[in-house]
Motif scaffolding. Structure first.
Motif, PDB file in Angstrom:
ATOM      1  N   ILE A  29     -40.373 -10.042 -31.870  1.00 46.01           N
ATOM      2  CA  ILE A  29     -39.951 -11.393 -32.201  1.00 46.01           C
ATOM      3  C   ILE A  29     -38.942 -11.250 -33.333  1.00 46.01           C
ATOM      4  CG2 ILE A  29     -40.670 -13.652 -33.045  1.00 46.01           C
ATOM      5  CD1 ILE A  29     -43.497 -13.000 -31.934  1.00 46.01           C
ATOM      6  N   ASP A  30     -37.709 -11.690 -33.094  1.00 47.48           N
ATOM      7  CA  ASP A  30     -36.632 -11.557 -34.083  1.00 47.48           C
ATOM      8  C   ASP A  30     -36.511 -10.115 -34.577  1.00 47.48           C
ATOM      9  OD1 ASP A  30     -36.055 -14.287 -33.909  1.00 47.48           O
ATOM     10  OD2 ASP A  30     -37.500 -14.782 -35.490  1.00 47.48           O
ATOM     11  N   SER A  31     -36.492  -9.169 -33.664  1.00 52.96           N
ATOM     12  CA  SER A  31     -36.322  -7.733 -33.940  1.00 52.96           C
ATOM     13  C   SER A  31     -37.446  -7.125 -34.765  1.00 52.96           C
ATOM     14  CB  SER A  31     -34.978  -7.466 -34.634  1.00 52.96           C
ATOM     15  OG  SER A  31     -33.927  -7.889 -33.808  1.00 52.96           O
ATOM     16  N   MET A  32     -38.605  -7.782 -34.817  1.00 53.24           N
ATOM     17  CA  MET A  32     -39.765  -7.240 -35.523  1.00 53.24           C
ATOM     18  C   MET A  32     -40.939  -7.161 -34.547  1.00 53.24           C
ATOM     19  SD  MET A  32     -39.537  -9.214 -39.188  1.00 53.24           S
ATOM     20  CE  MET A  32     -41.048  -8.519 -39.774  1.00 53.24           C
ATOM     21  N   THR A  33     -41.722  -6.094 -34.675  1.00 55.16           N
ATOM     22  CA  THR A  33     -42.902  -5.929 -33.827  1.00 55.16           C
ATOM     23  C   THR A  33     -44.069  -6.680 -34.441  1.00 55.16           C
ATOM     24  OG1 THR A  33     -42.154  -3.738 -33.168  1.00 55.16           O
ATOM     25  CG2 THR A  33     -44.471  -4.257 -32.778  1.00 55.16           C
ATOM     26  N   SER A  38     -49.677   5.386 -31.195  1.00 58.51           N
ATOM     27  CA  SER A  38     -48.447   5.151 -30.457  1.00 58.51           C
ATOM     28  C   SER A  38     -48.673   3.945 -29.548  1.00 58.51           C
ATOM     29  CB  SER A  38     -48.106   6.394 -29.628  1.00 58.51           C
ATOM     30  OG  SER A  38     -46.988   6.138 -28.815  1.00 58.51           O
ATOM     31  N   ILE A  39     -47.809   2.926 -29.708  1.00 55.43           N
ATOM     32  CA  ILE A  39     -47.899   1.733 -28.866  1.00 55.43           C
ATOM     33  C   ILE A  39     -46.503   1.400 -28.358  1.00 55.43           C
ATOM     34  CG2 ILE A  39     -49.953   0.760 -29.959  1.00 55.43           C
ATOM     35  CD1 ILE A  39     -48.147  -1.023 -31.625  1.00 55.43           C
ATOM     36  N   GLN A  40     -46.450   0.668 -27.272  1.00 62.02           N
ATOM     37  CA  GLN A  40     -45.173   0.318 -26.660  1.00 62.02           C
ATOM     38  C   GLN A  40     -45.079  -1.198 -26.535  1.00 62.02           C
ATOM     39  OE1 GLN A  40     -44.643   2.174 -22.855  1.00 62.02           O
ATOM     40  NE2 GLN A  40     -42.421   2.160 -23.039  1.00 62.02           N
ATOM     41  N   ILE A  41     -43.883  -1.720 -26.781  1.00 58.23           N
ATOM     42  CA  ILE A  41     -43.650  -3.157 -26.683  1.00 58.23           C
ATOM     43  C   ILE A  41     -43.984  -3.632 -25.266  1.00 58.23           C
ATOM     44  CG2 ILE A  41     -41.893  -4.985 -26.820  1.00 58.23           C
ATOM     45  CD1 ILE A  41     -42.686  -3.748 -29.531  1.00 58.23           C
ATOM     46  N   ASP A  69     -35.286   4.208 -27.223  1.00 59.95           N
ATOM     47  CA  ASP A  69     -35.152   4.453 -25.782  1.00 59.95           C
ATOM     48  C   ASP A  69     -36.403   4.058 -24.991  1.00 59.95           C
ATOM     49  OD1 ASP A  69     -36.421   6.564 -27.097  1.00 59.95           O
ATOM     50  OD2 ASP A  69     -35.872   8.020 -25.548  1.00 59.95           O
ATOM     51  N   THR A  70     -37.591   4.197 -25.572  1.00 61.99           N
ATOM     52  CA  THR A  70     -38.832   3.841 -24.864  1.00 61.99           C
ATOM     53  C   THR A  70     -39.485   2.583 -25.418  1.00 61.99           C
ATOM     54  OG1 THR A  70     -40.131   5.262 -26.333  1.00 61.99           O
ATOM     55  CG2 THR A  70     -39.336   6.248 -24.261  1.00 61.99           C
ATOM     56  N   ARG A  71     -38.884   1.989 -26.463  1.00 59.61           N
ATOM     57  CA  ARG A  71     -39.441   0.808 -27.140  1.00 59.61           C
ATOM     58  C   ARG A  71     -40.874   1.074 -27.599  1.00 59.61           C
ATOM     59  NH1 ARG A  71     -37.453  -4.669 -25.227  1.00 59.61           N
ATOM     60  NH2 ARG A  71     -39.660  -5.094 -25.174  1.00 59.61           N
ATOM     61  N   THR A  72     -41.025   2.249 -28.207  1.00 64.40           N
ATOM     62  CA  THR A  72     -42.338   2.710 -28.662  1.00 64.40           C
ATOM     63  C   THR A  72     -42.370   2.766 -30.184  1.00 64.40           C
ATOM     64  OG1 THR A  72     -42.628   4.020 -26.654  1.00 64.40           O
ATOM     65  CG2 THR A  72     -43.983   4.636 -28.550  1.00 64.40           C
ATOM     66  N   PRO A  89     -46.612  -8.945 -38.746  1.00 64.58           N
ATOM     67  CA  PRO A  89     -45.572  -7.919 -38.561  1.00 64.58           C
ATOM     68  C   PRO A  89     -46.162  -6.517 -38.778  1.00 64.58           C
ATOM     69  CG  PRO A  89     -45.257  -9.082 -40.641  1.00 64.58           C
ATOM     70  CD  PRO A  89     -46.396  -9.747 -39.937  1.00 64.58           C
ATOM     71  N   LEU A  90     -46.126  -5.710 -37.733  1.00 56.67           N
ATOM     72  CA  LEU A  90     -46.775  -4.390 -37.762  1.00 56.67           C
ATOM     73  C   LEU A  90     -46.228  -3.487 -38.859  1.00 56.67           C
ATOM     74  CD1 LEU A  90     -48.698  -2.279 -36.612  1.00 56.67           C
ATOM     75  CD2 LEU A  90     -46.921  -1.678 -34.972  1.00 56.67           C
TER      76      LEU A  90
END
Length: 154
Positions: A137-141, A113-116, A74-77, A57-58
């Motif tokens: 995964i389950d609302s966690m990056t 900066s990373i994006q899903i 908004d950007t899933r970043t 988990p990041l």
């Protein structure tokens, strides 16, 4: 006498070559030691396997390393930043005898900066590519352990 002189010269050459070799090798040993010293203890972190890659988990890992993590819905970043050593910033401010702006302060730390579901990364203002994209995964990056070692532990 000539043979004694040759023996002395060969000892001198051997000594000089040895000293040069040691001098050249020392930075390598220091770098290897520094690299080995930087590791992360994943005890207490719930990891998971996906397609043979161990994911972590990041947010949990990054925050434990002192990064501030923000999510841009908004950007899933995910943006995470870590400021440099405070003492170093104060020294810089005293040397310059002027107030540093936000941009120069950010440069003293690390910003990512990373994006899903994207392999693009911006690391300290430079664009790059990841081997694996971060995933929700389950609302966690989650990111691979190799991501932590390559970017967060530097």
């Amino acid at each position: 006498m000539n043979s004694k002189m040759n023996v002395r010269m060969s000892w001198r050459k051997a000594l000089i070559v040895g000293a040069v070799a040691c001098t050249l090798a020392l930075p390598t040993f220091a770098s290897a030691e520094e690299m080995m010293a930087k590791s992360y203890d994943y005890t207490g972190i719930q990891t998971m396997m996906k397609d043979g890659t161990e994911l972590v988990p990041l947010r949990q890992v990054a925050e434990s390393l002192g990064f501030k993590v923000t999510w841009q819905d908004d950007t899933r970043t995910i943006v995470f930043a870590k400021m440099g050593d405070k003492g170093m910033m104060e020294d810089k401010m005293m040397d310059d005898k002027e107030k540093m702006d936000d941009k120069s302060m950010m440069m003293m730390g690390h910003t990512f900066s990373i994006q899903i579901d994207s392999t693009k990364i911006t690391a300290d203002g430079k664009d790059g590519m990841l081997m694996y994209s971060p995933m929700l995964i389950d609302s966690m990056t989650y990111v691979p352990k190799s991501f932590v070692e390559m970017y967060l532990l530097k």
